[in-house]
Design an enzyme around this catalytic site. Sequence first.
Site, short mmCIF file in Angstrom:
data_model
loop_
_atom_site.label_atom_id
_atom_site.label_comp_id
_atom_site.label_asym_id
_atom_site.label_seq_id
_atom_site.Cartn_x
_atom_site.Cartn_y
_atom_site.Cartn_z
N GLU A 279 0.97 -1.11 0.07
CA GLU A 279 -0.22 -0.18 0.24
C GLU A 279 1.34 1.21 0.13
O GLU A 279 0.64 2.18 1.13
CB GLU A 279 -0.99 0.00 1.43
CG GLU A 279 -2.08 -1.03 1.49
CD GLU A 279 -2.91 -1.16 2.55
OE1 GLU A 279 -3.88 -1.41 2.62
OE2 GLU A 279 -2.10 -0.72 3.73
N ARG A 282 3.52 7.57 0.22
CA ARG A 282 4.28 8.53 -0.21
C ARG A 282 4.71 8.02 -1.08
O ARG A 282 5.06 9.60 -2.49
CB ARG A 282 4.48 9.21 1.19
CG ARG A 282 5.88 10.03 0.69
CD ARG A 282 6.94 10.15 2.12
NE ARG A 282 6.83 9.42 3.50
CZ ARG A 282 5.74 10.53 4.41
NH1 ARG A 282 6.02 11.67 4.04
NH2 ARG A 282 5.03 10.16 5.41
N ARG A 319 3.42 19.74 7.15
CA ARG A 319 4.40 18.54 7.71
C ARG A 319 5.31 19.55 8.65
O ARG A 319 6.14 18.66 9.47
CB ARG A 319 4.88 18.37 6.58
CG ARG A 319 3.90 17.30 5.95
CD ARG A 319 4.50 16.30 4.87
NE ARG A 319 4.83 15.54 4.82
CZ ARG A 319 6.38 14.97 5.59
NH1 ARG A 319 7.38 15.73 4.94
NH2 ARG A 319 6.15 13.77 6.30
N TYR A 323 5.65 17.20 11.62
CA TYR A 323 6.78 16.25 11.87
C TYR A 323 8.39 17.36 12.22
O TYR A 323 8.71 16.29 12.18
CB TYR A 323 6.59 15.97 10.59
CG TYR A 323 4.96 15.27 10.53
CD1 TYR A 323 4.73 14.18 11.49
CD2 TYR A 323 4.37 15.23 9.07
CE1 TYR A 323 2.83 14.01 11.35
CE2 TYR A 323 3.55 15.18 8.94
CZ TYR A 323 2.87 14.58 9.73
OH TYR A 323 1.20 14.34 9.60
N CYS A 350 -1.04 32.96 10.73
CA CYS A 350 0.20 33.90 12.19
C CYS A 350 -0.18 32.97 13.08
O CYS A 350 -0.72 32.24 13.37
CB CYS A 350 -1.39 34.65 12.39
SG CYS A 350 -1.35 36.25 11.91
N GLU A 351 1.03 32.44 12.82
CA GLU A 351 1.50 31.22 13.61
C GLU A 351 3.05 30.30 13.69
O GLU A 351 3.67 31.14 12.86
CB GLU A 351 1.01 30.41 13.11
CG GLU A 351 1.23 28.56 13.27
CD GLU A 351 0.32 28.26 14.71
OE1 GLU A 351 -0.86 29.03 14.56
OE2 GLU A 351 -0.16 27.46 15.42
#
Length: 426
Positions: A279, A282, A319, A323, A350-351
């Site tokens: 399966e 990515r 991502r 991560y 805004c982060e």
Amino acid sequence: MSNFVFAGKDTVELAKKYGTPLYVMSGDMINDKCDEINESFLNKYDNTMAVYASKAFLNLAMVKMVAKKGIGLDVVSGGELYTAHKAGINLENVMFHGNNKTASEIAMGIDLGVGRFVVDNRWEMYLINELAQEKGKKVKILFRITPGVKSDTHDYISTGQKDSKFGIPIVEDVIVDVVDEAMKLSNIKLMGLHFHVGSQLHDNSSHLRALDATFGILDKLYDKFTFVPKELNVGGGFGIYYNKEDDVKPLSYFVDPIMEKISGYFEKNGLDRAKVIIEPGRWIAGEAGITLYKLTGKKEIPGIHRYISVDGGLPDNPRPALYGAEYEAVVANKYGQEAAETITIAGKCCETGDILIKNIQLPITENGDYLAVMSTGAYNYSMASHYNRIPKAAVLMITEGREDIIVERETYEDVISQDRVPSWLE
Ligand code: LLP
């Protein structure tokens, strides 16, 4: 110095023509990956199946592309299943995964005739049986097991360890009882077992250790019930190139020893080998995609840091924030120009954590430059959000020189389209 070319196209021209941020997917690379799956796995070994883990990158075009190459689909939600259905593929080649399928999603899967349900837990098994009974159907299932294998990847994408929210633990009492119960239910048919040990792996040892654990359980299931699986699904997880840390291996590095081990087990026991299913998600989509941005600002905090900002970030690629994922990038209109500054690429949300790439070496950047971030084909578009009400970016696919928008850029109208104002506010 020249412009960066991807999939045979000048990326600066693409950015100007289609706007930014823009996901650009190479249909040719996706096709090549599917061909490699056929060559190294499906055609090399009989009684095998490959399903694309659609969570990596899904839309109608993508469903049709993989289906054309004889590859099925792994879906984990009603939305993914609906996309597969609308694309018109044969749903017999669909595996319905997910650790929290709702009754309505299960009913939809039964009605649409998905090939396999991959059952996460006992409750779900009973629910599927009950719904299948109501509909007068018998559905084929695999059990997802957690083989107790910790993979060498980010904790958030490691799934095979004992303490996991996914699957049935390989603890003899638990799994033997569940299989016993499954075999007594008349509207499900247990076809075999499934595991998925984790994602972005460069080492095949997790899959191989998971197989050892699986064989241990299969021995017990044979002793107790002479149960022989017809199917073994070993999941995905095959790693791709993001940066120099990634020691990328060909698909055969994973599937050859997996096949050898599985064949050996069945031969040793004088049994017909189960169908083997992989399966990859990515691995099919990841390197086939890049994201183009326009540089929208630059600042220097003297002696501390230099930032350039882009017109996207967290909403199109969460991502790095989730991560700590590390990407490579080039200034698309200064490709080949020597790096002259170390700079951090900031997204537009805004982060504070919305940083796409920390301390990358780039040529001196100016207003009007474009940035191309590599390997964004998987888990970028599919994980995009509307944070700060930023419309989602368009997806352009390049195949044999053709340029096709496969997902339209959202508009501000799209962003407010589900908003409703209660009458007392009118
Ligand atoms: N099969 C199952 C049951 C899975 O849960 C997954 C991924 C796959 C196959 C495909 O794994 P792949 O071949 O793509 O590694 N959002 C994270 C990745 C989460 C993967 C979840 N399951 C990321 O951006 O890294």
